[in-house]
Motif scaffolding. Sequence first.
Motif, PDB file in Angstrom:
ATOM      1  N   ILE A 112       0.767  -1.253   0.133  1.00 36.52           N
ATOM      2  CA  ILE A 112      -0.130   0.118  -0.053  1.00 36.52           C
ATOM      3  C   ILE A 112       0.872   1.186  -0.093  1.00 36.52           C
ATOM      4  O   ILE A 112       0.594   1.967  -0.770  1.00 36.52           O
ATOM      5  CB  ILE A 112      -1.018   0.064   1.128  1.00 36.52           C
ATOM      6  N   GLU A 113       1.990   1.238   0.920  1.00 41.11           N
ATOM      7  CA  GLU A 113       2.701   2.489   0.856  1.00 41.11           C
ATOM      8  C   GLU A 113       3.449   2.600  -0.420  1.00 41.11           C
ATOM      9  O   GLU A 113       3.508   3.889  -1.011  1.00 41.11           O
ATOM     10  CB  GLU A 113       3.677   2.338   2.024  1.00 41.11           C
ATOM     11  N   GLN A 114       3.924   1.669  -1.130  1.00 40.67           N
ATOM     12  CA  GLN A 114       4.665   1.688  -2.348  1.00 40.67           C
ATOM     13  C   GLN A 114       3.550   2.448  -3.461  1.00 40.67           C
ATOM     14  O   GLN A 114       3.905   3.052  -4.220  1.00 40.67           O
ATOM     15  CB  GLN A 114       5.286   0.332  -2.848  1.00 40.67           C
ATOM     16  N   ILE A 115       2.500   1.735  -3.500  1.00 40.26           N
ATOM     17  CA  ILE A 115       1.441   2.214  -4.358  1.00 40.26           C
ATOM     18  C   ILE A 115       1.053   3.811  -4.156  1.00 40.26           C
ATOM     19  O   ILE A 115       1.198   4.433  -5.147  1.00 40.26           O
ATOM     20  CB  ILE A 115       0.180   1.524  -4.260  1.00 40.26           C
ATOM     21  N   MET A 116       1.053   4.152  -2.960  1.00 35.15           N
ATOM     22  CA  MET A 116       0.838   5.643  -2.563  1.00 35.15           C
ATOM     23  C   MET A 116       1.945   6.437  -3.022  1.00 35.15           C
ATOM     24  O   MET A 116       1.769   7.521  -3.362  1.00 35.15           O
ATOM     25  CB  MET A 116       0.347   5.759  -1.167  1.00 35.15           C
ATOM     26  N   ARG A 117       3.043   6.053  -2.918  1.00 26.94           N
ATOM     27  CA  ARG A 117       4.268   7.012  -3.138  1.00 26.94           C
ATOM     28  C   ARG A 117       4.713   6.675  -4.460  1.00 26.94           C
ATOM     29  O   ARG A 117       5.792   7.477  -5.020  1.00 26.94           O
ATOM     30  CB  ARG A 117       5.495   6.581  -2.214  1.00 26.94           C
ATOM     31  N   ASN A 118       3.831   6.112  -5.451  1.00 34.39           N
ATOM     32  CA  ASN A 118       4.468   5.635  -6.716  1.00 34.39           C
ATOM     33  C   ASN A 118       4.453   7.107  -7.380  1.00 34.39           C
ATOM     34  O   ASN A 118       3.692   7.855  -7.256  1.00 34.39           O
ATOM     35  CB  ASN A 118       3.608   4.869  -7.456  1.00 34.39           C
ATOM     36  N   GLY A 119       5.522   7.405  -8.228  1.00 34.09           N
ATOM     37  CA  GLY A 119       5.561   8.818  -8.991  1.00 34.09           C
ATOM     38  C   GLY A 119       6.300   9.985  -8.110  1.00 34.09           C
ATOM     39  O   GLY A 119       6.498  10.982  -8.642  1.00 34.09           O
ATOM     40  N   MET A 120       6.610   9.592  -6.993  1.00 35.37           N
ATOM     41  CA  MET A 120       7.233  10.586  -5.769  1.00 35.37           C
ATOM     42  C   MET A 120       8.676  10.329  -5.746  1.00 35.37           C
ATOM     43  O   MET A 120       9.083   9.313  -5.602  1.00 35.37           O
ATOM     44  CB  MET A 120       6.526  10.455  -4.372  1.00 35.37           C
ATOM     45  N   SER A 121       9.430  11.305  -5.859  1.00 38.64           N
ATOM     46  CA  SER A 121      10.978  11.073  -5.639  1.00 38.64           C
ATOM     47  C   SER A 121      10.958  10.916  -4.172  1.00 38.64           C
ATOM     48  O   SER A 121      10.017  11.200  -3.027  1.00 38.64           O
ATOM     49  CB  SER A 121      11.670  12.321  -5.883  1.00 38.64           C
ATOM     50  N   ASP A 122      12.296  10.605  -3.768  1.00 38.24           N
ATOM     51  CA  ASP A 122      12.243  10.218  -2.261  1.00 38.24           C
ATOM     52  C   ASP A 122      12.195  11.669  -1.342  1.00 38.24           C
ATOM     53  O   ASP A 122      11.556  11.574  -0.332  1.00 38.24           O
ATOM     54  CB  ASP A 122      13.713   9.754  -1.836  1.00 38.24           C
ATOM     55  N   LEU A 123      12.793  12.787  -2.058  1.00 39.68           N
ATOM     56  CA  LEU A 123      12.489  14.157  -1.478  1.00 39.68           C
ATOM     57  C   LEU A 123      11.084  14.374  -1.754  1.00 39.68           C
ATOM     58  O   LEU A 123      10.398  15.005  -0.295  1.00 39.68           O
ATOM     59  CB  LEU A 123      13.274  15.116  -2.248  1.00 39.68           C
ATOM     60  N   GLU A 124      10.278  14.281  -2.466  1.00 39.39           N
ATOM     61  CA  GLU A 124       8.897  14.356  -2.465  1.00 39.39           C
ATOM     62  C   GLU A 124       8.202  13.637  -1.166  1.00 39.39           C
ATOM     63  O   GLU A 124       7.244  14.175  -0.758  1.00 39.39           O
ATOM     64  CB  GLU A 124       8.209  14.394  -3.847  1.00 39.39           C
ATOM     65  N   TYR A 125       8.587  12.480  -1.281  1.00 35.30           N
ATOM     66  CA  TYR A 125       7.899  11.418  -0.132  1.00 35.30           C
ATOM     67  C   TYR A 125       8.052  12.207   1.251  1.00 35.30           C
ATOM     68  O   TYR A 125       7.321  12.241   1.914  1.00 35.30           O
ATOM     69  CB  TYR A 125       8.530  10.027  -0.464  1.00 35.30           C
ATOM     70  N   GLN A 127       8.831  15.126   1.946  1.00 29.96           N
ATOM     71  CA  GLN A 127       8.038  16.602   1.898  1.00 29.96           C
ATOM     72  C   GLN A 127       6.634  16.011   2.472  1.00 29.96           C
ATOM     73  O   GLN A 127       5.925  16.725   3.261  1.00 29.96           O
ATOM     74  CB  GLN A 127       8.445  17.299   0.710  1.00 29.96           C
ATOM     75  N   PHE A 128       6.087  15.211   1.840  1.00 24.74           N
ATOM     76  CA  PHE A 128       4.823  14.752   1.863  1.00 24.74           C
ATOM     77  C   PHE A 128       4.380  14.310   3.267  1.00 24.74           C
ATOM     78  O   PHE A 128       3.495  14.635   3.825  1.00 24.74           O
ATOM     79  CB  PHE A 128       4.160  13.576   0.924  1.00 24.74           C
ATOM     80  N   LEU A 129       5.370  13.515   3.825  1.00 26.32           N
ATOM     81  CA  LEU A 129       5.240  12.789   4.985  1.00 26.32           C
ATOM     82  C   LEU A 129       5.278  13.940   6.240  1.00 26.32           C
ATOM     83  O   LEU A 129       4.415  14.266   7.059  1.00 26.32           O
ATOM     84  CB  LEU A 129       6.055  11.789   5.550  1.00 26.32           C
ATOM     85  N   HIS A 130       6.115  15.176   6.084  1.00 29.77           N
ATOM     86  CA  HIS A 130       6.245  16.254   6.832  1.00 29.77           C
ATOM     87  C   HIS A 130       5.154  17.231   6.533  1.00 29.77           C
ATOM     88  O   HIS A 130       4.650  17.341   7.903  1.00 29.77           O
ATOM     89  CB  HIS A 130       7.551  17.039   6.294  1.00 29.77           C
TER      90      HIS A 130
END
Length: 152
Positions: A112-125, A127-130
């Motif tokens: 589920i986490e991989q599906i949700m972060r698909n298309g996000m760079s590590d930095l974007e991920y 930032q999203f969590l933050h």
Amino acid sequence: MNSTQLIKRIQNLSGEFAKSRNRQMKKYGLTSMQGDVMRYILFSDKEEVTAADVVQYLGRAQSNIAGVLERLEEKELITREISIQDARKSIIRPTEKGMGLYDALNKSAYVIEQIMRNGMSDLEYEQFLHLLDIALQNLKDIDLEKEGVLHD
């Protein structure tokens, strides 16, 4: 973007998230909430897990968690026993059958986490969590009625 766009997007995300999680958990005969509770019980580093621990971790009402624990016990995934140190507390332990869900629940959460972060760079991920943490804390910190934001 108008102010309702954020609410609409969060509602859509929440709905899709719930559907995906329920589809994943259905494979194991669980609801997403039952999966969350089992995941906490199985992955907790506490020596003795109590219902109060689950309530605190998941941020759900005690009555909701009590019902979930009852259903997990009926499914023979957990046992509950009175604490030797404090008779007011019941200790929750996974059964052998419950322990058998360890890998499946871990994999399900990862998928589920991989599906949700698909298309996000590590930095974007990150930032999203933050940003999610900031929004969550903002909601926890403010009493909207007290602040005059909501009116009858």
